[in-house]
Structures are given as structure tokens and as C-alpha cells.
Write a protein that holds these residues in place. Structure first.
Motif, PDB file in Angstrom:
ATOM      1  N   LEU A  62       0.822  -1.202   0.000  1.00  0.00           N
ATOM      2  CA  LEU A  62       0.000   0.000   0.000  1.00  0.00           C
ATOM      3  C   LEU A  62       0.861   1.258   0.000  1.00  0.00           C
ATOM      4  CD1 LEU A  62      -2.884  -0.982   2.443  1.00  0.00           C
ATOM      5  CD2 LEU A  62      -3.016  -0.664  -0.025  1.00  0.00           C
ATOM      6  N   LYS A  63       1.951   1.239   0.756  1.00  0.00           N
ATOM      7  CA  LYS A  63       2.843   2.394   0.808  1.00  0.00           C
ATOM      8  C   LYS A  63       3.465   2.644  -0.561  1.00  0.00           C
ATOM      9  CE  LYS A  63       6.971   4.130   3.068  1.00  0.00           C
ATOM     10  NZ  LYS A  63       8.074   3.853   3.966  1.00  0.00           N
ATOM     11  N   VAL A  64       3.938   1.592  -1.218  1.00  0.00           N
ATOM     12  CA  VAL A  64       4.546   1.737  -2.549  1.00  0.00           C
ATOM     13  C   VAL A  64       3.506   2.234  -3.547  1.00  0.00           C
ATOM     14  CG1 VAL A  64       5.567   0.443  -4.460  1.00  0.00           C
ATOM     15  CG2 VAL A  64       6.394   0.084  -2.142  1.00  0.00           C
ATOM     16  N   ALA A  65       2.293   1.693  -3.494  1.00  0.00           N
ATOM     17  CA  ALA A  65       1.239   2.126  -4.410  1.00  0.00           C
ATOM     18  C   ALA A  65       0.879   3.595  -4.170  1.00  0.00           C
ATOM     19  CB  ALA A  65       0.002   1.247  -4.241  1.00  0.00           C
ATOM     20  N   HIS A  66       0.836   3.992  -2.915  1.00  0.00           N
ATOM     21  CA  HIS A  66       0.537   5.383  -2.558  1.00  0.00           C
ATOM     22  C   HIS A  66       1.617   6.310  -3.110  1.00  0.00           C
ATOM     23  CE1 HIS A  66      -1.030   8.648  -0.096  1.00  0.00           C
ATOM     24  NE2 HIS A  66       0.187   8.848   0.373  1.00  0.00           N
ATOM     25  N   GLU A  67       2.876   5.926  -2.916  1.00  0.00           N
ATOM     26  CA  GLU A  67       3.986   6.743  -3.410  1.00  0.00           C
ATOM     27  C   GLU A  67       3.982   6.797  -4.936  1.00  0.00           C
ATOM     28  OE1 GLU A  67       7.453   5.035  -1.637  1.00  0.00           O
ATOM     29  OE2 GLU A  67       7.029   5.897   0.322  1.00  0.00           O
ATOM     30  N   ALA A  68       3.665   5.687  -5.589  1.00  0.00           N
ATOM     31  CA  ALA A  68       3.630   5.652  -7.046  1.00  0.00           C
ATOM     32  C   ALA A  68       2.532   6.577  -7.581  1.00  0.00           C
ATOM     33  CB  ALA A  68       3.414   4.229  -7.538  1.00  0.00           C
ATOM     34  N   LEU A  69       1.376   6.576  -6.939  1.00  0.00           N
ATOM     35  CA  LEU A  69       0.292   7.459  -7.365  1.00  0.00           C
ATOM     36  C   LEU A  69       0.704   8.924  -7.223  1.00  0.00           C
ATOM     37  CD1 LEU A  69      -2.614   7.978  -8.277  1.00  0.00           C
ATOM     38  CD2 LEU A  69      -3.276   7.855  -5.864  1.00  0.00           C
ATOM     39  N   LEU A  70       1.296   9.260  -6.077  1.00  0.00           N
ATOM     40  CA  LEU A  70       1.734  10.640  -5.875  1.00  0.00           C
ATOM     41  C   LEU A  70       2.802  11.027  -6.893  1.00  0.00           C
ATOM     42  CD1 LEU A  70       1.817  10.839  -1.973  1.00  0.00           C
ATOM     43  CD2 LEU A  70       0.151  11.868  -3.518  1.00  0.00           C
ATOM     44  N   ALA A  71       3.715  10.117  -7.205  1.00  0.00           N
ATOM     45  CA  ALA A  71       4.764  10.408  -8.183  1.00  0.00           C
ATOM     46  C   ALA A  71       4.162  10.649  -9.572  1.00  0.00           C
ATOM     47  CB  ALA A  71       5.771   9.260  -8.229  1.00  0.00           C
ATOM     48  N   ARG A  72       3.110   9.936  -9.901  1.00  0.00           N
ATOM     49  CA  ARG A  72       2.465  10.123 -11.214  1.00  0.00           C
ATOM     50  C   ARG A  72       1.717  11.449 -11.291  1.00  0.00           C
ATOM     51  NH1 ARG A  72      -0.691   5.139 -13.310  1.00  0.00           N
ATOM     52  NH2 ARG A  72      -0.595   6.413 -15.184  1.00  0.00           N
ATOM     53  N   LEU A  73       1.372  12.034 -10.152  1.00  0.00           N
ATOM     54  CA  LEU A  73       0.681  13.316 -10.142  1.00  0.00           C
ATOM     55  C   LEU A  73       1.638  14.513 -10.157  1.00  0.00           C
ATOM     56  CD1 LEU A  73      -2.222  12.542  -7.657  1.00  0.00           C
ATOM     57  CD2 LEU A  73      -2.386  12.891 -10.129  1.00  0.00           C
ATOM     58  N   LEU A  74       2.920  14.286  -9.963  1.00  0.00           N
ATOM     59  CA  LEU A  74       3.883  15.390  -9.942  1.00  0.00           C
ATOM     60  C   LEU A  74       3.925  16.165 -11.267  1.00  0.00           C
ATOM     61  CD1 LEU A  74       6.829  13.927  -7.833  1.00  0.00           C
ATOM     62  CD2 LEU A  74       4.914  15.346  -7.103  1.00  0.00           C
ATOM     63  N   PRO A  75       3.886  15.506 -12.428  1.00  0.00           N
ATOM     64  CA  PRO A  75       3.848  16.288 -13.680  1.00  0.00           C
ATOM     65  C   PRO A  75       2.607  17.182 -13.786  1.00  0.00           C
ATOM     66  CG  PRO A  75       4.466  14.028 -14.143  1.00  0.00           C
ATOM     67  CD  PRO A  75       4.064  14.085 -12.701  1.00  0.00           C
ATOM     68  N   VAL A  76       1.503  16.785 -13.182  1.00  0.00           N
ATOM     69  CA  VAL A  76       0.301  17.620 -13.178  1.00  0.00           C
ATOM     70  C   VAL A  76       0.571  18.883 -12.377  1.00  0.00           C
ATOM     71  CG1 VAL A  76      -2.132  17.721 -12.484  1.00  0.00           C
ATOM     72  CG2 VAL A  76      -1.192  15.609 -13.448  1.00  0.00           C
ATOM     73  N   LEU A  77       1.253  18.750 -11.245  1.00  0.00           N
ATOM     74  CA  LEU A  77       1.614  19.935 -10.462  1.00  0.00           C
ATOM     75  C   LEU A  77       2.542  20.846 -11.258  1.00  0.00           C
ATOM     76  CD1 LEU A  77       2.205  18.495  -6.870  1.00  0.00           C
ATOM     77  CD2 LEU A  77       0.320  19.911  -7.671  1.00  0.00           C
ATOM     78  N   ASP A  78       3.486  20.259 -11.972  1.00  0.00           N
ATOM     79  CA  ASP A  78       4.392  21.063 -12.813  1.00  0.00           C
ATOM     80  C   ASP A  78       3.601  21.825 -13.877  1.00  0.00           C
ATOM     81  OD1 ASP A  78       6.538  20.083 -11.374  1.00  0.00           O
ATOM     82  OD2 ASP A  78       7.001  18.507 -12.834  1.00  0.00           O
ATOM     83  N   ASP A  79       2.610  21.162 -14.480  1.00  0.00           N
ATOM     84  CA  ASP A  79       1.789  21.820 -15.492  1.00  0.00           C
ATOM     85  C   ASP A  79       0.980  22.970 -14.888  1.00  0.00           C
ATOM     86  OD1 ASP A  79       2.778  20.022 -17.333  1.00  0.00           O
ATOM     87  OD2 ASP A  79       0.982  18.737 -17.325  1.00  0.00           O
TER      88      ASP A  79
END
Length: 160
Positions: A62-79
Motif C-alpha cells: 500500500l505504501k509503494v502504491a501510494h507513493e507511485a500514485l503521488l509520483a504520477r501526479l507530480l507532472p500535473v503539479l508542474d503543469d
């Protein structure tokens, strides 16, 4: 009568002592019961250890999945950051509101921005693009942030 009394007393003694075959069966049954009880305790301990291990593994997944989801949202924050830098007026206000709500939601999920500009360079949380001499800043300080860095708890998702 005295003869009958002692013989009557002896007979109950003989009846209270079970035959040797029954004694050995009883001892065998007791040892089997003890053996089975010992095995049961081992099985219970193994099950408890298995349950704890399964719980730890599930938490790690669950921790790895949570971190992976947050990492995939980082480009959205950059945009969002790029959009806010190029917008002004009412459009910027609406985008800024959505950006703030997204940052708040991700912050509640454990995402934290890594402070960089003006901070001492830390190779564990910062990536260096180039070193630039600057008379206004001391050596070893971050002059400009090219891309924001983020972490979840103490794990760096993306260095600044």
C-alpha cells in the motif's frame, strides 16, 4: 468375621488398581495428547507469525502504491505551475484555486515540497544542474530551482 473383613478390604484395593495394559494405554494417550498440544501450539505460533508478516507485506504494498500514485501526479503539479506563470486575470484566479485544492489534497496524503531556493545544497534531496558563481550568494547555496522536488514522509519522490 475377622477373616472376611481383611479380604473385603483387599478386594477394593485390587479393583482400584487398573490392569497394566490399561495403564500403558492411558500413558500412551496422555503422551499423544501432550504431543498434539505441543504441535497445536507450534501451528498457532506459525499462524500468528504468518498473519503479522502478511500484514507487514500488505502495508508495504500500500505504501509503494501510494507513493507511485503521488509520483504520477507530480507532472500535473508542474503543469499547473507553468500555467499559473503564464496566466493572469480571472483565468489565473480559477486555475490558482484548483492548484491550491490539489496541493492541499496531496499534502493531506503526505506529499511535501522540498525547499530548495536559498537553501544549502544537499545531494540527498537536490539535483545540481550546474554550478554558477554568484557574488550575492555564499558557496553551496541553491540559486535557482529548475524543477520542484517532493517527498512523502522521509522518502524523496523527486529531488529539487
Amino acid at each position: 468375621m475377622t477373616d472376611e473383613t481383611p479380604s473385603a478390604q483387599e478386594e477394593p484395593e485390587e479393583e482400584t488398581q487398573p490392569p497394566k495394559a490399561e495403564v500403558s494405554d492411558l500413558e500412551r494417550t496422555r503422551s499423544q495428547n501432550e504431543e498434539l498440544l505441543t504441535k497445536l501450539k507450534y501451528v498457532q505460533a506459525e499462524y500468528e507469525n504468518y498473519r503479522k508478516q502478511a500484514t507487514r507485506e500488505m502495508e508495504a504494498v500500500l505504501k509503494v502504491a501510494h507513493e507511485a500514485l503521488l509520483a504520477r501526479l507530480l507532472p500535473v503539479l508542474d503543469d499547473f505551475d507553468a500555467a499559473l506563470a503564464n496566466l493572469d486575470g480571472e483565468a489565473a484566479k480559477g486555475v490558482r484555486m484548483v492548484h491550491e485544492r490539489l496541493l492541499k489534497a496531496l499534502g493531506e496524503g503526505g506529499l511535501q515540497e522540498i525547499p530548495a531556493k536559498g537553501q544549502t545544497f544537499d545531494p540527498y534531496v537536490h539535483d545540481c544542474v550546474q554550478q554558477v558563481p554568484d557574488s550575492g550568494l555564499a558557496d553551496g547555496l541553491v540559486k535557482e530551482v529548475v524543477r520542484k522536488g517532493y517527498r512523502v514522509q522521509e522518502r524523496v519522490l523527486r529531488p529539487a
